[in-house]
Design an enzyme around this catalytic site. Structure first.
Site, PDB file in Angstrom:
ATOM      1  N   SER A 100       0.892  -0.885  -0.157  1.00 16.71           N
ATOM      2  CA  SER A 100       0.079  -0.044  -0.129  1.00 16.71           C
ATOM      3  C   SER A 100       0.980   1.187  -0.065  1.00 16.71           C
ATOM      4  CB  SER A 100      -0.923  -0.177   0.945  1.00 16.71           C
ATOM      5  OG  SER A 100      -1.703  -1.060   1.293  1.00 16.71           O
ATOM      6  N   LYS A 175      -6.410   3.174  -2.515  1.00 20.62           N
ATOM      7  CA  LYS A 175      -6.184   2.298  -1.449  1.00 20.62           C
ATOM      8  C   LYS A 175      -6.062   3.230  -0.152  1.00 20.62           C
ATOM      9  CE  LYS A 175      -4.913  -0.995   1.681  1.00 20.62           C
ATOM     10  NZ  LYS A 175      -5.841  -2.228   1.874  1.00 20.62           N
ATOM     11  N   LYS A 244       0.356   4.999   8.399  1.00 22.88           N
ATOM     12  CA  LYS A 244       1.054   5.422   7.354  1.00 22.88           C
ATOM     13  C   LYS A 244      -0.190   5.613   6.042  1.00 22.88           C
ATOM     14  CE  LYS A 244       1.685   1.843   4.938  1.00 22.88           C
ATOM     15  NZ  LYS A 244       1.047   0.977   3.977  1.00 22.88           N
TER      16      LYS A 244
HETATM   17  P1  NDP Z   1       4.128  -6.843   7.748  1.00 23.20           P
HETATM   18  O1  NDP Z   1       4.887  -5.735   8.653  1.00 23.20           O
HETATM   19  O2  NDP Z   1       3.605  -7.781   8.438  1.00 23.20           O
HETATM   20  O3  NDP Z   1       5.450  -7.388   6.789  1.00 23.20           O
HETATM   21  C1  NDP Z   1       6.254  -6.540   6.139  1.00 23.20           C
HETATM   22  C2  NDP Z   1       7.090  -7.415   5.128  1.00 23.20           C
HETATM   23  O4  NDP Z   1       7.999  -6.609   4.616  1.00 23.20           O
HETATM   24  C3  NDP Z   1       8.074  -8.374   6.046  1.00 23.20           C
HETATM   25  O5  NDP Z   1       8.243  -9.695   5.180  1.00 23.20           O
HETATM   26  C4  NDP Z   1       9.117  -7.647   6.465  1.00 23.20           C
HETATM   27  O6  NDP Z   1      10.394  -8.531   6.522  1.00 23.20           O
HETATM   28  C5  NDP Z   1       9.432  -6.928   4.826  1.00 23.20           C
HETATM   29  N1  NDP Z   1      10.150  -5.779   5.082  1.00 23.20           N
HETATM   30  C6  NDP Z   1       9.978  -4.815   6.033  1.00 23.20           C
HETATM   31  N2  NDP Z   1      10.853  -3.764   5.810  1.00 23.20           N
HETATM   32  C7  NDP Z   1      11.664  -3.955   4.872  1.00 23.20           C
HETATM   33  C8  NDP Z   1      12.681  -3.372   4.240  1.00 23.20           C
HETATM   34  N3  NDP Z   1      13.113  -2.368   4.599  1.00 23.20           N
HETATM   35  N4  NDP Z   1      13.387  -4.263   3.194  1.00 23.20           N
HETATM   36  C9  NDP Z   1      12.700  -5.338   2.898  1.00 23.20           C
HETATM   37  N5  NDP Z   1      11.787  -5.896   3.404  1.00 23.20           N
HETATM   38  C10 NDP Z   1      11.178  -5.447   4.245  1.00 23.20           C
HETATM   39  O7  NDP Z   1       3.249  -6.169   6.777  1.00 23.20           O
HETATM   40  P2  NDP Z   1       1.758  -6.438   6.137  1.00 23.20           P
HETATM   41  O8  NDP Z   1       2.243  -7.770   5.449  1.00 23.20           O
HETATM   42  O9  NDP Z   1       0.621  -6.634   7.169  1.00 23.20           O
HETATM   43  O10 NDP Z   1       1.715  -5.571   5.140  1.00 23.20           O
HETATM   44  C11 NDP Z   1       2.835  -5.421   3.885  1.00 23.20           C
HETATM   45  C12 NDP Z   1       1.893  -4.301   2.980  1.00 23.20           C
HETATM   46  O11 NDP Z   1       0.563  -4.581   2.685  1.00 23.20           O
HETATM   47  C13 NDP Z   1       1.713  -3.009   3.595  1.00 23.20           C
HETATM   48  O12 NDP Z   1       2.133  -1.786   2.887  1.00 23.20           O
HETATM   49  C14 NDP Z   1       0.372  -2.996   4.255  1.00 23.20           C
HETATM   50  O13 NDP Z   1      -0.146  -1.537   4.466  1.00 23.20           O
HETATM   51  C15 NDP Z   1      -0.530  -3.733   3.208  1.00 23.20           C
HETATM   52  N6  NDP Z   1      -1.583  -4.518   3.605  1.00 23.20           N
HETATM   53  C16 NDP Z   1      -1.681  -5.182   4.713  1.00 23.20           C
HETATM   54  C17 NDP Z   1      -2.987  -5.692   4.904  1.00 23.20           C
HETATM   55  C18 NDP Z   1      -2.945  -6.748   6.334  1.00 23.20           C
HETATM   56  O14 NDP Z   1      -4.155  -7.395   6.706  1.00 23.20           O
HETATM   57  N7  NDP Z   1      -1.852  -6.958   6.858  1.00 23.20           N
HETATM   58  C19 NDP Z   1      -4.038  -5.499   4.390  1.00 23.20           C
HETATM   59  C20 NDP Z   1      -3.968  -4.809   3.026  1.00 23.20           C
HETATM   60  C21 NDP Z   1      -2.676  -4.267   2.708  1.00 23.20           C
HETATM   61  P3  NDP Z   1      10.602  -9.225   7.870  1.00 23.20           P
HETATM   62  O15 NDP Z   1      10.291 -10.596   7.887  1.00 23.20           O
HETATM   63  O16 NDP Z   1      12.215  -9.402   7.622  1.00 23.20           O
HETATM   64  O17 NDP Z   1      10.277  -8.185   8.848  1.00 23.20           O
END
Ligand code: NDP
Length: 299
Positions: A100, A175, A244
């Site tokens: 997002s 979004k 965010k």
């Molecule tokens: P999480 O915080 O659960 O996971 C984030 C992911 O990104 C992890 O795999 C993390 O790796 C990785 N990550 C974080 N920072 C970095 C970086 N600097 N470089 C590389 N990898 C990185 O987030 P979500 O999965 O919940 O959300 C992901 C996206 O989807 C966001 O933009 C969110 O707003 C959106 N979203 C989420 C929903 C939900 O229900 N959760 C619904 C709809 C949209 P690591 O495992 O190492 O921490």
């Protein structure tokens, strides 16, 4: 569909079940990468995908690279260097960013990829982790419609309603506004139910009526019954991420010079809530702040 090689980068709360859908889809050969390697390894054991050691290792040879990180700059940071996506993705392939994200960063990423003949779509999703598990996500897409036509069979592994919204950044903008509405509903439902509980109306009764009336929302129909009244507060979508998102929506409204006092206020409320609740709290836990202010549990 014709067989595709797909790389999925970012196995977080929503990325992991999306990638799982791809791992089990026919005609897709999947490689995954995650910053914390253990999580990618456990995904590989569970779902049988190739576990890559770097983003480049995942992206090399892929027809479609999908990213799902917290914010757009996390995606932008993977572009450069000898091991960056610009150097490893081939011309004619596409990067589908399911983060997002924010429209300005997405436009910058798209422009840089276009110089190498690589397509870009901002393709944020909605429907939560359960929607990802079931493959019923809504996917809002910004970018070239011809690129979307090409990658649609891949997106269909996790998306049910896939909508082309406009040029690059349109998916991100839509979004962010969707999530601003979610934030308003969660916050206002908590305030209303706390006031009603203090006035002697049980939350279960209040929701029964509201959900058969004009004030209902996803918050009143699903989030509060399943998460607040049960006191379960599962952690599926971090308040940090909703903070965010509302911030992005507030920026979109300001940039377009649209008076938006409610969205601006909601952005400020969620920024405060994020600071108060910390990085790991779920978005619905904002109800606990309102309960504390009210001196009243929502029951
Ligand atoms: P999480 O915080 O659960 O996971 C984030 C992911 O990104 C992890 O795999 C993390 O790796 C990785 N990550 C974080 N920072 C970095 C970086 N600097 N470089 C590389 N990898 C990185 O987030 P979500 O999965 O919940 O959300 C992901 C996206 O989807 C966001 O933009 C969110 O707003 C959106 N979203 C989420 C929903 C939900 O229900 N959760 C619904 C709809 C949209 P690591 O495992 O190492 O921490």
């Amino acid at each position: 569909m014709a067989s595709r090689t797909v790389a999925f980068l970012g196995l977080g709360a929503i990325g992991r079940p999306m990638a799982a859908r791809l791992a089990h889809a026919t005609g897709i050969s999947l490689a995954v990468w995650n910053r914390t390697a253990d999580r990618a390894a456990s995904f590989g054991r569970e779902h049988g995908a190739r576990v890559a050691s770097t983003p480049a290792d995942a992206a090399r040879g892929a027809d479609v690279v999908i990213t799902c990180f917290p914010v757009s700059p996390d995606v932008e940071a993977l572009l450069d260097g000898t091991d960056g996506l610009l150097a490893t993705m081939a011309s004619g392939t596409a990067l589908v960013d399911c983060t997002s994200g924010d429209p300005a960063t997405s436009r910058r990423i798209a422009a840089r990829l276009a110089e190498r003949g690589i397509g870009f779509l901002d393709a944020p999703v909605s429907g939560g982790t359960s929607g990802a598990e079931q493959g019923t996500l809504t996917v809002m897409v910004g970018g070239d419609a011809a690129v979307l036509d090409r990658v649609k069979p891949v997106i269909e592994a996790f998306g049910k309603k896939i909508v082309h919204c406009g040029p690059v950044g349109a998916g991100d903008a839509l979004k962010s506004v969707n999530n601003a509405l979610l934030a308003v509903n969660v916050w206002s439902t908590a305030e209303g139910l706390a006031a009603l509980a203090k006035a002697g109306v049980r939350a279960e009764v209040a929701l029964d009526v509201i959900n058969a009336s004009s004030g209902r929302s996803n918050a009143s129909m699903n989030l509060f019954p399943e998460r607040v009244l049960t006191r379960a507060f599962p952690r599926t979508f971090r308040v940090a991420l909703l903070d965010k998102d509302v911030g992005i929506a507030a920026g979109v409204a300001r940039e377009q010079k649209v008076p938006s006092p409610l969205i601006q206020l909601t952005a400020e409320l969620f920024r405060m809530a994020h600071m108060e609740l910390g990085e790991e709290a779920d978005h619905v836990e904002v109800a606990k702040i309102i309960e504390r202010w009210a001196g009243q549990e929502i029951t």
